[in-house]
Design an enzyme around this catalytic site. Sequence first.
Site, PDB file in Angstrom:
ATOM      1  N   ASP A 112      49.131   1.781  67.239  1.00 35.02           N
ATOM      2  CA  ASP A 112      48.776   3.205  67.253  1.00 35.02           C
ATOM      3  C   ASP A 112      47.304   3.473  67.570  1.00 35.02           C
ATOM      4  O   ASP A 112      46.450   2.599  67.441  1.00 35.02           O
ATOM      5  CB  ASP A 112      49.147   3.863  65.914  1.00 35.02           C
ATOM      6  CG  ASP A 112      48.525   3.157  64.709  1.00 35.02           C
ATOM      7  OD1 ASP A 112      48.325   1.925  64.765  1.00 35.02           O
ATOM      8  OD2 ASP A 112      48.233   3.844  63.714  1.00 35.02           O
ATOM      9  N   GLU A 141      49.511   2.024  61.784  1.00 38.23           N
ATOM     10  CA  GLU A 141      48.589   1.318  60.877  1.00 38.23           C
ATOM     11  C   GLU A 141      47.543   2.277  60.327  1.00 38.23           C
ATOM     12  O   GLU A 141      47.065   2.114  59.210  1.00 38.23           O
ATOM     13  CB  GLU A 141      47.908   0.153  61.612  1.00 38.23           C
ATOM     14  CG  GLU A 141      47.199  -0.844  60.698  1.00 38.23           C
ATOM     15  CD  GLU A 141      45.885  -0.345  60.112  1.00 38.23           C
ATOM     16  OE1 GLU A 141      45.608  -0.639  58.940  1.00 38.23           O
ATOM     17  OE2 GLU A 141      45.135   0.339  60.828  1.00 38.23           O
TER      18      GLU A 141
HETATM   19 ZN   LIG Z   1      41.277   1.593  62.548  1.00 37.93          ZN
HETATM   20 ZN   LIG Z   2      42.521  -1.187  63.387  1.00 41.00          ZN
END
Ligand SMILES: [Zn+2]
Ligand SMILES: [Zn+2]
Length: 393
Positions: A84, A141
């Site tokens: 991401d 994440e």
């Molecule tokens: Zn980051």
């Molecule tokens: Zn990262």
Amino acid sequence: MTLDNDFARLSDFEPMKAELTGIRRHLHANPELSFEEAETARFVAEKLEAWGYEVTRNVGGHGVVARMTVGAGKKSIAIRADMDALPISEQTGAAYASKAPGKMHACGHDGHTTILLGAAEYLARTRRFNGTLNLIFQPAEEAGAVSGAPAMIKDGLFERFPFDVIYGLHNHPGAAEGTWLLRSGPLMAAADTVEITIIGKGGHASRPHLTIDPVVVACNLVVSLQTIVARSVDPTQTAVVTVGAIHAGEVSNVIPESAKMLLTVRSFDPKVRELLEARIRKLTASIAEGYGASVEIDYVYGHPVVVNSEKETEFARMIAEELVGAEKVTTCGLIPGSEDFSHYLEHKPGSFLRLGNGVNSAILHSAKYDFADESLTVGAAMWARLTERYLDA
Ligand SMILES: [Zn+2]
Ligand SMILES: [Zn+2]
């Protein structure tokens, strides 16, 4: 036992440099935010399928898991990359800069994904391992406490794709391209947030004896909370307790009903983390009680501490030294940032490695940050050789 000559070397990846750079720049130009990685996941899954992997899509959101077994070996390894991007407007001026306004790969997850794809292509082509390889392309994440790693675990990652050890990497601005920084034990911080509401009894500012003043309670509490790190945490350990916000009252002549405080709490050891929570709860409750106020505490656990297991970290150190030479492999210091790879490490042995992104690299999450393409082949060679060595006959 495979002869050393048969394990992946850096030179095996030189011919892939242009292809990997192209993939990285394509991903960089087309960033997708956490939970929105549909196109990135499709791009990744199609390549993995073409290379002969058994590919499962939509694991814990847009997560993709690619699996391949070669030989009769019983061991199983997992390697994870995150996919991401961030809500940042890019200012690199690169020819391949983000085409999506307000979205940017400012943490280098485009590079992490490309590195794992590079290793995937090589390992599927050469098939010089004996056991099962699991490639985890993780979404979200950057999503905060409710992120991609726990979502994939909740969706049955460990049961559906069993593995013995797990590895992951993050690029590291400030260290030279193609160098490795490793650390066994704690590496990155746990990041928790706390919302404390002190409920007193409001009234006229001229008649404080008829009230319970939550502002006085809050001020006492701020001072007391600062004693936790100074007086309760082992001085050889480290932690942070920050009161980032206090909200109470509107005007000078009214004692408010309540006060609200927002805290950030960081630690590098699961036991210290528990201690911090216990001390914050105890001090808050007892100070409030001393003044006749009551409290509500909303203690939100963010990502846990990234704790690398020693055996798997030393194994990675050996592979790194074989690939790039011992002078390019150093011990990493503690990093106060957090990372959701820690959720995997709570269940499985493994190690999170840091790969140099250039001494002059802009910092992570900066609008001027860019992943260093020179590190792509080093990263891919690392995952390939680590897999071949771990799944050796
Ligand atoms: Zn980051
Ligand atoms: Zn990262």
